[in-house]
Design a protein around this motif. Structure first.
Motif, short mmCIF file in Angstrom:
data_model
loop_
_atom_site.label_atom_id
_atom_site.label_comp_id
_atom_site.label_asym_id
_atom_site.label_seq_id
_atom_site.Cartn_x
_atom_site.Cartn_y
_atom_site.Cartn_z
N SER A 148 -102.16 58.25 18.03
CA SER A 148 -103.42 58.54 18.14
C SER A 148 -104.08 57.87 16.76
CB SER A 148 -103.88 59.92 18.11
OG SER A 148 -103.55 60.50 19.24
N ARG A 149 -105.18 57.36 16.86
CA ARG A 149 -105.84 56.77 15.64
C ARG A 149 -105.64 57.54 14.46
NH1 ARG A 149 -110.01 52.70 16.89
NH2 ARG A 149 -111.09 53.67 15.10
N GLY A 150 -105.63 57.16 13.32
CA GLY A 150 -105.47 58.19 12.36
C GLY A 150 -106.69 59.15 12.02
N GLU A 151 -107.92 58.69 12.14
CA GLU A 151 -109.07 59.85 12.01
C GLU A 151 -109.06 60.84 13.15
OE1 GLU A 151 -111.10 55.95 13.86
OE2 GLU A 151 -109.35 56.34 12.54
N TRP A 152 -108.19 60.79 14.24
CA TRP A 152 -108.15 61.59 15.06
C TRP A 152 -107.21 62.68 14.86
CZ3 TRP A 152 -107.89 58.00 20.21
CH2 TRP A 152 -109.22 57.22 20.28
N MET A 153 -106.33 62.51 13.85
CA MET A 153 -105.39 63.54 13.57
C MET A 153 -105.97 64.76 12.62
SD MET A 153 -103.04 62.10 15.20
CE MET A 153 -101.58 63.27 14.81
N GLY A 154 -107.19 64.34 12.20
CA GLY A 154 -107.77 65.22 10.93
C GLY A 154 -108.28 66.51 11.55
N LEU A 155 -108.28 67.56 10.63
CA LEU A 155 -108.77 68.83 10.91
C LEU A 155 -110.18 68.96 10.59
CD1 LEU A 155 -105.36 70.88 10.19
CD2 LEU A 155 -106.53 70.02 12.33
N VAL A 340 -92.07 48.89 36.59
CA VAL A 340 -92.61 48.38 35.31
C VAL A 340 -94.48 48.56 35.55
CG1 VAL A 340 -93.12 46.53 33.75
CG2 VAL A 340 -90.67 47.14 34.50
N SER A 341 -94.86 48.25 36.80
CA SER A 341 -96.27 47.89 37.01
C SER A 341 -96.92 49.49 37.48
CB SER A 341 -96.40 46.79 38.02
OG SER A 341 -95.87 47.58 39.33
N ASP A 342 -96.04 50.22 37.29
CA ASP A 342 -96.68 51.69 37.64
C ASP A 342 -97.63 52.21 36.83
OD1 ASP A 342 -97.26 54.66 37.97
OD2 ASP A 342 -95.16 55.03 38.36
N PRO A 343 -98.95 52.44 37.46
CA PRO A 343 -100.19 52.80 36.51
C PRO A 343 -100.08 53.99 35.75
CG PRO A 343 -100.81 53.11 38.98
CD PRO A 343 -99.32 52.37 38.98
N GLY A 344 -98.87 54.85 36.15
CA GLY A 344 -98.63 56.09 35.37
C GLY A 344 -97.60 55.99 34.26
N LEU A 345 -97.35 54.73 33.89
CA LEU A 345 -96.65 54.47 32.97
C LEU A 345 -97.53 54.27 31.62
CD1 LEU A 345 -93.52 53.65 32.75
CD2 LEU A 345 -93.91 51.34 32.56
N ILE A 346 -96.98 54.97 30.57
CA ILE A 346 -97.88 55.10 29.69
C ILE A 346 -98.20 53.78 29.04
CG2 ILE A 346 -95.95 55.33 27.77
CD1 ILE A 346 -99.49 56.91 27.37
N PHE A 347 -97.56 52.78 29.07
CA PHE A 347 -97.96 51.44 28.51
C PHE A 347 -98.89 50.67 29.15
CE2 PHE A 347 -93.36 52.18 27.96
CZ PHE A 347 -93.13 52.21 26.86
N ASN A 348 -99.19 51.22 30.43
CA ASN A 348 -100.18 50.55 31.36
C ASN A 348 -101.51 51.34 31.02
OD1 ASN A 348 -98.74 48.52 32.87
ND2 ASN A 348 -97.67 50.13 34.01
N GLN A 349 -101.57 52.24 30.16
CA GLN A 349 -102.83 52.99 29.55
C GLN A 349 -103.23 52.75 28.23
OE1 GLN A 349 -102.02 57.24 30.78
NE2 GLN A 349 -100.90 56.59 32.61
N LEU A 350 -102.34 51.99 27.47
CA LEU A 350 -102.86 51.72 26.12
C LEU A 350 -103.35 50.41 25.78
CD1 LEU A 350 -99.37 52.84 24.40
CD2 LEU A 350 -101.32 54.15 24.69
N PRO A 351 -104.39 50.54 25.04
CA PRO A 351 -105.08 48.88 24.65
C PRO A 351 -104.01 48.20 23.89
CG PRO A 351 -106.59 51.12 24.13
CD PRO A 351 -105.05 51.44 24.49
N LYS A 352 -103.84 46.84 24.34
CA LYS A 352 -102.89 45.86 23.86
C LYS A 352 -103.07 45.76 22.24
CE LYS A 352 -102.21 43.64 27.98
NZ LYS A 352 -102.35 42.40 28.92
N MET A 353 -104.59 45.71 21.97
CA MET A 353 -104.85 45.24 20.52
C MET A 353 -104.42 46.23 19.56
SD MET A 353 -106.10 42.42 20.61
CE MET A 353 -106.97 42.20 19.02
N MET A 354 -104.55 47.68 20.02
CA MET A 354 -104.36 48.75 19.03
C MET A 354 -102.94 49.11 18.93
SD MET A 354 -105.78 52.79 19.23
CE MET A 354 -107.68 52.07 19.37
N TYR A 355 -102.05 48.94 20.29
CA TYR A 355 -100.50 49.17 20.13
C TYR A 355 -99.82 47.86 20.51
CZ TYR A 355 -103.03 53.64 20.68
OH TYR A 355 -103.76 54.82 20.59
N PRO A 356 -99.92 46.91 19.55
CA PRO A 356 -99.17 45.66 19.77
C PRO A 356 -97.67 46.01 19.72
CG PRO A 356 -100.01 45.92 17.68
CD PRO A 356 -100.50 47.09 18.16
N GLU A 357 -96.94 46.89 19.24
CA GLU A 357 -95.44 47.01 19.29
C GLU A 357 -95.10 47.83 20.64
OE1 GLU A 357 -97.10 50.97 17.14
OE2 GLU A 357 -97.82 49.08 18.01
#
Length: 498
Positions: A148-155, A340-357
């Motif tokens: 998650s983005r850092g600001e989403w970890m706050g309380l 690898v192309s399964d839409p349920g795979l978490i990698f297919n749900q993550l924005p590429k720019m935010m999660y390059p690794e």
């Protein structure tokens, strides 16, 4: 924080039965869910900030109807009606959008809430946890970066980015390390004055309903030494007996037994890694936590010239293991059941720019299969395969979707296919509380069945479940469950204004 010995005496302080007063609330688990609920039960009260403008016009109109009434005292079902977002919980969406109004659209609008500390509304409670405040975040390798983005970890009412700025550090690609998150949660508890409610180093072994009339004379006094909020003289009243032990500095286990009118389950799901259930999985070279790979590298027991490390799974923990091994030039065989192309795979749900690794790992999974060599050295991808057995000679047998088998010699194996909550302290491991009472509790497939606007278990009144146990798997959304539970508990305590 209290010393272990003082903590033990507080947990076991007793008085005569005539003065029997159960604790109104015991929270089991001191991660983000438990911390947020403790904050709300300590008298911190959210109101709609006058002159604020929420981007959701219908919600704005509802908030303007009763700005003098706390959000905790309003109809949460009415306020959350019509909200949409990345959670299935209406109250989670509500609290999230009140705290971070336009965050899903990349905005940085301030919270529309203002907080008042009303000590007369506080409900005495205890928060029990194995680790320091922050829960499982203290068990995660410190340099790991959050999904998650850092600001989403706050309380509530203490933004994570503001705390990080005070430490003279910034977010990496808008994300934070596990070490920073763990430290932030500890700081939050101290900053908000919640530490008197927290008992770290405690392990709960049993929670069960008992009749107040049948409790022996060995009963507790009210831990906060204040008047109880509930009327406990009611005949036939049942309370929860919570048993466990405190781990002392000397390594001893001091038992405790306390009684509570309400119990909140907030233990998360980090406790019990999932096993495949195949032959040889209990062999010494087969592990179920990423820490085993880190330890092996640190001890030089595996390295560049070793046989490959087998990594089983296609989630983010498996990806973290691949990235770690790749960084250390350790060869990897990667086995997973999905396409690898399964839409349920978490990698297919993550924005590429935010999660390059993670995008890089996904590319490796696609381009470096055993059938066709790709550009990535020291890595082989085996999609749509599953493990048949682990051999004593470290040979592992896999099978593909067509029934063909392959054998590989490995140096160690990591089965990273998720984890399950450890609810062994509940009758029948908590299975009777689940949506499907014939299956074990699972945060994604079979969470505990709760009322969506109170988070009270439908099968056991007085018992609440928060966070992953109730199907809320992200920190930004677990806080809505705490809001719902706090609202419900305040109603029970008659602490709501008319």
């Amino acid at each position: 924080m209290l010393s272990n010995r003082k903590m033990y005496s507080i947990l076991n302080r007793h008085q005569k039965k005539t003065g029997f007063k159960p604790i109104p609330v015991v929270i089991i688990g001191n991660g983000p869910s438990g911390i947020c609920l403790s904050y709300l039960l300590s008298g911190y009260t959210p109101y709609f900030k006058r002159e604020s403008l929420h981007p959701h016009p219908i919600l704005q109109k509802k908030l303007e109807e009763a700005p003098h009434v706390s959000i905790l005292d309003q109809d949460l079902e009415y306020l959350s009606e019509g909200l949409e977002g990345r959670s299935h919980s209406p109250v989670s969406l509500l609290f999230d959008t009140l705290l971070r109004p336009d965050t899903d659209f990349g905005g940085t609008a301030e919270s529309v809430l203002t907080w008042w500390h009303k000590t007369d509304r506080a409900i005495p409670h205890l928060v029990l946890g194995r680790n320091p405040p922050g829960g499982a975040w203290h068990s995660i390798e410190g340099s790991m970066v959050t999904l998650s983005r850092g600001e989403w970890m706050g309380l509530p009412d203490l933004q994570f980015k503001d705390w990080l700025r005070q430490k003279k550090r910034g977010l990496r690609n808008n994300r934070a390390t596990a070490e920073d998150i763990a430290q932030y949660y500890q700081h939050y508890v101290m900053k908000k004055g919640l530490q008197k409610n927290f008992r770290s180093g405690t392990v709960v072994t049993s929670v069960r309903k008992v009749s107040a009339e049948n409790i022996s004379s060995h009963v507790q006094e009210d831990l906060q030494q204040s008047d109880s909020l509930w009327n406990f003289t009611e005949e036939g009243m049942e309370v929860f007996q919570v048993d466990g032990f405190v781990k002392t500095v000397q390594g001893d286990k001091e038992p405790f037994s306390i009684y509570a009118e309400n119990v909140v389950l907030a233990t998360g799901t980090y406790d019990s890694p999932t096993w495949l259930g195949v032959k040889g999985e209990n062999l010494s070279y087969v592990h179920h936590q990423l820490a085993a790979l880190e330890e092996a590298v640190k001890n030089n027991s595996i390295g560049i010239t070793s046989d490959p490390v087998l990594i089983v799974g296609a989630g983010l923990t498996a990806a973290d293991a691949i990235l770690f091994a790749h960084h250390c030039n350790i060869p990897v065989i990667h086995v997973f059941r999905r396409r690898v192309s399964d839409p349920g795979l978490i990698f297919n749900q993550l924005p590429k720019m935010m999660y390059p690794e993670y995008h890089k790992v996904h590319q490796m999974m696609k381009e470096q299969s055993a059938a066709c060599a790709g550009p990535y050295e020291c890595y082989v991808s085996l999609p749509e395969h599953h493990v048949l057995s682990f051999g004593k000679d470290k040979k592992c047998i896999f099978q593909d979707k067509n029934g063909y088998q392959k054998a590989y010699k490995v140096s160690m194996a990591l089965v990273l296919t998720g984890s399950n909550p450890n609810l062994s302290f509940l009758p029948n491991n908590g299975i009777d509380l689940a949506m499907d009472s014939n299956q074990p509790v699972n945060p994604k497939r079979n969470p505990i069945d709760v009322d969506p606007f109170t988070y009270e278990c439908t099968q056991e009144k007085g018992l609440y479940a928060l966070g992953p146990l109730a199907g809320d798997n992200f920190v930004r959304f677990v806080q809505g469950g705490a809001l719902a539970a706090a609202s419900s508990l305040l109603k029970k305590a008659n602490k709501n204004p008319p």
